[in-house]
Enzyme design. Structure first.
Site, mmCIF file in Angstrom:
data_model
loop_
_atom_site.group_PDB
_atom_site.id
_atom_site.type_symbol
_atom_site.label_atom_id
_atom_site.label_comp_id
_atom_site.label_asym_id
_atom_site.label_seq_id
_atom_site.Cartn_x
_atom_site.Cartn_y
_atom_site.Cartn_z
ATOM 1 N N LYS A 121 0.832 -1.196 0.000
ATOM 2 C CA LYS A 121 0.000 0.000 0.000
ATOM 3 C C LYS A 121 0.873 1.254 0.000
ATOM 4 O O LYS A 121 0.694 2.157 -0.824
ATOM 5 C CB LYS A 121 -0.911 0.008 1.234
ATOM 6 N N ASP A 162 -6.152 0.830 1.029
ATOM 7 C CA ASP A 162 -6.219 1.144 2.455
ATOM 8 C C ASP A 162 -7.574 0.700 2.999
ATOM 9 O O ASP A 162 -8.354 0.044 2.313
ATOM 10 C CB ASP A 162 -5.971 2.631 2.693
#
Length: 340
Positions: free
Chosen positions: A208, A226
């Protein structure tokens, strides 16, 4: 003799006639014998005459009796589960949602303040389990004292912890930012690498964080999965996956690679402002007609407007009403309040 012969001939003729007269009754009894063979042929799917047998004929028992036909059970119709759609329909709906969000958030961008890849990398690591606003309030003091990887690599951990305390989990985050700074100095000459496989080797950096840096510091497409992104793509039924890597792959397959970075911003911005985890503002959502989860949140427009949140350029949790929050006086998309 002639008379006897004639009589015999007549008697023979009479016998033949009698036999012929009895023949029809014999033929009437024949079907009972043929039925057994007919049943065998019927099991193969055809009658003796070669025609297809009916289900009733197939049901004839071995002893020649026909069972009583039971009432047929109610036909079960396969009902598609809610939201099930073809692959083509899913792709079209997903891309339309992204287009709609692009009009609502034309200025969507990382809400972390940064001036270079190093600052973005550190800020993204610090953003775990806290808000971007809190990170933006913390990083000026951090970068003011340790502006480069070389500076942060040799920093006193206790001093860094004190700076990062407002971000939460400050001890673990201190170890991560000092550790990644050392790795940058030792392995990459003090420069943030522009490859995924290099970034994920740094302490505290996962896929991420790596995609945030690649997409926004190097212009290389990536999907940022996320908590907001995970929640919304499942709510929109783009995928049922729960593992971030599998979500990334599933959603990435719905869009051209060039859309990945902006898509991430659009989804995350929408999750922060309107499509909240516990109580989404369904009645104020611009993509409500495309959302299979419409109704999970407040559907009354006036009540929904009170649930809207706006962070960048305003007070934490400041609530604004669309479209005024996104359009200027002329009805055109406006930048966020306080933005340059």
């Amino acid at each position: 003799m002639a008379e006897e012969t004639g009589s015999a001939g007549k008697a023979g003729s009479a016998g033949k006639a009698a036999s012929a007269a009895k023949a029809p009754s014999a033929k009437k009894a024949a079907p009972a014998k043929k039925s057994a063979s007919a049943r065998k042929v019927a099991q193969a799917g055809k009658s003796v005459s070669g025609r297809k047998v009916t289900p009733a004929e197939k049901a004839v028992a071995a002893d020649g009796s026909v069972p009583v036909k039971k009432a047929a059970p109610a036909r079960k119709v396969a009902v598609a589960p809610p939201g099930k759609e073809s692959r083509t329909a899913l792709v079209r709906r997903a891309r339309r949602i992204n287009r709609e969000l692009a009009e609502v958030y034309p200025y969507a961008h990382p809400e972390l303040d940064f001036e270079n890849p190093f600052q973005l990398l550190v800020a993204t690591v610090l953003s775990a389990q806290t808000t971007d606003l809190r990170v933006n309030q913390t990083t000026p003091g951090l970068f003011g004292r340790y502006p480069t990887p070389e500076d942060l690599a040799v920093a006193n951990p206790e001093e860094v912890e004190e700076i990062l305390r407002p971000c939460g989990f400050f001890r673990a985050k201190t170890r991560s930012v000092i550790g990644l700074s050392k790795a940058l100095v030792e392995d990459f000459g003090g420069e943030v690498p522009g490859r995924l496989e290099d970034l994920v080797k740094l302490p505290g950096v996962g896929r991420k964080t790596a995609f945030v840096v690649l997409g926004n510091a190097f212009g290389r497409p990536g999907i940022t999965v996320d908590t907001h992104f995970q929640r919304l793509v499942r709510r929109w039924r783009w995928t049922e996956e729960t593992d971030p890597d599998k979500i990334e792959a599933a959603v990435g397959a719905l869009f051209p690679k060039s859309d990945w970075t902006d898509l991430s911003h659009h989804v995350i911005w929408h999750g922060r402002r309107i499509c909240h985890a516990r109580k989404p503002a369904c009645g104020a959502c611009p993509i409500a007609p495309l959302c299979p989860a419409y109704g999970e949140g407040e559907t009354d427009p006036e009540k929904a407007k009170k649930l809207l949140k706006y962070e960048k350029g305003g007070l934490p949790g400041q609530r604004l009403n669309p479209p005024q929050a996104y359009l200027d006086a002329g009805g055109r998309p406006a930048p966020p309040l306080g933005a340059a």
